[in-house]
Scaffold this active site. Structure first.
Site, PDB file in Angstrom:
ATOM      1  N   LYS A  76      23.374   4.953 -18.801  1.00  0.00           N
ATOM      2  CA  LYS A  76      22.855   3.678 -18.272  1.00  0.00           C
ATOM      3  C   LYS A  76      21.971   2.919 -19.273  1.00  0.00           C
ATOM      4  O   LYS A  76      21.927   1.687 -19.246  1.00  0.00           O
ATOM      5  CB  LYS A  76      22.091   3.919 -16.966  1.00  0.00           C
ATOM      6  N   ASN A  97      23.933  -0.246 -14.560  1.00  0.00           N
ATOM      7  CA  ASN A  97      24.919   0.621 -13.890  1.00  0.00           C
ATOM      8  C   ASN A  97      26.194  -0.144 -13.516  1.00  0.00           C
ATOM      9  O   ASN A  97      27.141   0.448 -12.998  1.00  0.00           O
ATOM     10  CB  ASN A  97      24.321   1.296 -12.647  1.00  0.00           C
ATOM     11  N   ASP A 165       1.965  11.422 -18.638  1.00  0.00           N
ATOM     12  CA  ASP A 165       2.026  10.186 -19.444  1.00  0.00           C
ATOM     13  C   ASP A 165       3.307   9.384 -19.179  1.00  0.00           C
ATOM     14  O   ASP A 165       3.319   8.157 -19.329  1.00  0.00           O
ATOM     15  CB  ASP A 165       1.796  10.442 -20.948  1.00  0.00           C
TER      16      ASP A 165
END
Ligand code: ATR
Length: 280
Positions: A76, A97, A165
């Protein structure tokens, strides 16, 4: 590579889903049902692209005269980079997509977010606006639905991830200033409650439980696993905690309906197709 749903006759508009692996994709069945229902003359195939050959595969399909393709794992992000133009939804997700080949170039769209929102709000009758929403995971699947969830204006959206993170990075890209948006670890979820909990991690693929406290599921909570076809440990935990539980089958069919609409200009009815797919 053709399959039982493909009818590569002249005059038929050809579409395909491209991924690796691809053998178990339900997209050909779903789009064939949509085509029958809306009287559209299309074929829809599965195409396995080599891991290092996505772009070559797409250009080959374009040369063959395909009208569009769906793109699935793991391509993707590559699909985004390959497209000449992007819809707003694709830009928000940073991933594509659904591809449409036009005479002016390759257009990239992303229907995953709208698919999830349609399933939660229409099929599961759950308003997101004003709700406390928890998104578990900060990988590609979570990224695809993060901004569309914010568009619905939840009271707050918390993104919890094993690797903090990554969640912080996603939250820093929030375009919405209405909702309260924060990132945290699973441990930080103690003493927090949510009305909607969405599992966008891939932990269920390997039957792994998430270290999420059961206290996150508020009374009348909707627990949604974006995975489909199996009861994940997350779903079991949510069910045992009294939550209403849904898997990602509705999202799968709704994102396909959005893609079909993008290509053909008609949005098919989804309920009957969900019934067909879930009976398999
Ligand atoms: P996808 O495209 O399915 O989102 P991905 O981009 O590799 O795949 O992201 C997988 C997500 O599931 C990540 O949020 C990952 O957490 P990390 O960012 O910490 O890797 C999460 N995930 C996968 N297995 C997990 C597990 N056993 N426990 C907790 N989180 C897990």
């Amino acid at each position: 590579m053709l399959d039982q749903y493909a009818e590569p006759l002249s005059g038929i508009d050809r579409y395909a889903v491209v991924g690796n692996p691809i053998a178990h994709s339900k997209s050909p069945l779903i789009h064939t049902e949509f085509a029958k229902q809306t009287h559209q003359n299309i074929s829809y195939e599965r195409v396995l692209a080599p891991l290092d050959g996505f772009e070559a595969t797409i250009r080959d399909l374009m040369q063959q005269g395909f009208k569009g393709v769906n793109v699935t794992v793991p391509f993707k992000f590559e699909a985004y980079a390959l497209c000449d133009y992007h819809t707003e939804q694709a830009k928000l997700a940073g991933a594509v997509n659904t591809i449409k080949f036009t005479e002016h170039g390759i257009w990239g769209n992303n229907t995953d977010g709208d698919g999830l929102i349609a399933d939660i709000t229409h099929n599961l009758n759950t308003l997101i606006e004003g709700k406390r929403v928890l998104l578990l995971g900060a990988g590609g699947a979570a990224e695809g639905v993060f901004q569309p969830l914010l568009v619905q204006k939840p009271a707050k959206l918390v993104v919890a991830n094993r690797t903090l993170d990554k969640a912080e990075n996603m939250v820093s890209k929030s375009l919405d200033k209405t909702s309260q948006v924060t990132a945290c670890t699973f441990e930080d979820l103690k003493n927090q409650q949510f009305d909607i909990v969405i599992n966008a991690t891939s932990a269920g693929l390997s039957d792994m439980a998430l270290p999420v406290p059961s206290s996150v599921f508020a009374k009348n909570c909707l627990a949604y696993d974006m995975m489909y076809g199996r009861e994940t440990p997350f779903m079991q935990q949510a069910r045992a905690s009294g939550a209403q539980v849904a898997d990602g089958l509705g999202m799968l069919v709704e994102q396909a309906a959005e893609a079909f609409n993008y290509w053909r200009g008609v949005r098919p009815e989804t309920k009957s197709v969900m019934n067909i797919v879930s009976a398999l």
